[in-house]
Design a protein around this motif. Structure first.
Motif, PDB file in Angstrom:
ATOM      1  N   ASP A   1      41.812 -48.853  45.158  1.00  0.00           N
ATOM      2  CA  ASP A   1      41.891 -48.640  43.590  1.00  0.00           C
ATOM      3  C   ASP A   1      41.732 -50.013  42.919  1.00  0.00           C
ATOM      4  O   ASP A   1      42.043 -49.791  41.618  1.00  0.00           O
ATOM      5  CB  ASP A   1      43.194 -47.817  43.447  1.00  0.00           C
ATOM      6  CG  ASP A   1      43.065 -46.708  43.910  1.00  0.00           C
ATOM      7  OD1 ASP A   1      42.064 -45.864  44.344  1.00  0.00           O
ATOM      8  OD2 ASP A   1      44.247 -45.764  43.839  1.00  0.00           O
TER       9      ASP A   1
ATOM     10  N   ASP B   1      44.594 -44.885  38.174  1.00  0.00           N
ATOM     11  CA  ASP B   1      43.665 -44.015  37.720  1.00  0.00           C
ATOM     12  C   ASP B   1      43.763 -43.886  35.919  1.00  0.00           C
ATOM     13  O   ASP B   1      43.282 -42.947  35.435  1.00  0.00           O
ATOM     14  CB  ASP B   1      43.387 -42.797  38.337  1.00  0.00           C
ATOM     15  CG  ASP B   1      44.724 -42.222  38.721  1.00  0.00           C
ATOM     16  OD1 ASP B   1      45.572 -42.381  37.984  1.00  0.00           O
ATOM     17  OD2 ASP B   1      44.535 -41.388  39.470  1.00  0.00           O
TER      18      ASP B   1
ATOM     19  N   ALA C   1      41.817 -40.184  40.706  1.00  0.00           N
ATOM     20  CA  ALA C   1      41.040 -41.047  41.473  1.00  0.00           C
ATOM     21  C   ALA C   1      40.744 -40.062  42.692  1.00  0.00           C
ATOM     22  O   ALA C   1      39.707 -40.124  43.518  1.00  0.00           O
ATOM     23  CB  ALA C   1      41.721 -42.091  42.359  1.00  0.00           C
TER      24      ALA C   1
END
Length: 287
Positions: free
Chosen positions: A11, A112, A266
């Protein structure tokens, strides 16, 4: 006030975008605390700066937690079974880090999330009370996992069972009071008669925000819930279907005046380019 984000290498680009948005939209005294596995610390070190603090996740876990390399679970030597799944471990890390940050307000935002508007401490704290997110009667039999989270929470806090409909406290952007998080974790240890990390780690289903919400609502001093709202302040996309340029634009066109952030999950696997282009267009519209 601080922003706390647990993240990891897959991420990183999302976290980079979130980090830029924190620096752009948060007051200059607000720091962004990044909580990452030791193996990813070198990657995330490039985000370090005057307003950025990088923490190694393992430093917030008990010494009894062992994490096998390249596997997304841990073993608690105090209670080896069941293994602590990565999702549960991440929630333990959030709670441990939030409790230890010496701040009046900690805003927990996953990678996210991205801030789209300036915000101040007044949005999240009023009369020395931290904003409490609560959607009344939002959980019923159509949300079985949420009901399990409530059941687990009530057992950990020593509270009697409750029947739906129940409130929902889960959001992409949650403000918490570190002092109340600490007292909540002490309560869990008191009720379960073991370290709270072991009690939570033994659960197969758990929600850190449900635990915090029920604690504020039913255990903490009533003053702790005097600043309550059902507005998450975040425009949310939870679906697992990826957005394309058109659907991303449509989604972002529904941003409300009160939203200070956007979350595109995500898990939706929305291409990074689509996400960045749509958010850049949305920012131009807002400006």
């Amino acid at each position: 006030m601080a922003v706390l984000t647990p993240s990891y290498a897959p991420d990183f680009e999302l976290c980079r975008d979130l980090h830029r948005s924190v620096l752009r939209h948060a007051p200059t005294e607000v720091e962004h605390h990044l909580l990452v596995p030791k193996r990813d610390a070198r990657l995330f070190a490039q985000l370090k700066g005057p307003r950025t603090r990088l923490h190694v996740a393992e430093d917030f876990l008990p010494k009894t937690f062992l994490s096998p390399p390249r596997l997304n679970y841990s073993i608690n030597l105090r209670r080896p079974l069941p293994p602590i799944r990565g999702w549960i471990r991440q929630q333990i890390l959030k709670l441990a880090a939030a409790a230890q940050l010496e701040m009046d307000v900690v805003i927990v935002a996953d990678s996210d999330v991205e801030f789209i508007r300036p915000f101040s401490a007044k949005v999240f704290r009023k009369d020395d009370v931290v904003r409490f997110y609560r959607r009344p009667e939002a959980i019923d039999v159509t949300l079985p996992r949420h009901l399990i989270w409530h059941d687990v929470t009530r057992r950990l806090l020593g509270l009697p069972a409750a029947t739906p409909p129940l409130p929902d406290y889960v959001a992409p952007l949650v403000a918490c009071d570190p002092n109340l998080v600490s007292s909540m974790l002490r309560k869990v240890s008191e009720v379960t008669r073991e370290p709270w990390t072991s009690a939570v780690g033994a659960e197969l289903h758990f929600s850190e925000y449900t635990l915090y919400g029920v604690y504020i609502e039913e255990v903490a001093d009533p003053l702790a819930r005097s600043f309550v709202s059902d507005d998450s302040l975040c425009h949310e996309y939870w679906n697992e279907e990826p957005l394309d340029p058109q659907s991303a634009e449509t989604f972002l066109s529904a941003v409300r005046p009160t939203d200070v952030a956007v979350m595109i999950s995500a898990k939706s696997r929305t291409p990074l380019g689509v996400r960045r282009s749509a958010l850049a267009s949305a920012r131009r519209e807002l400006e």
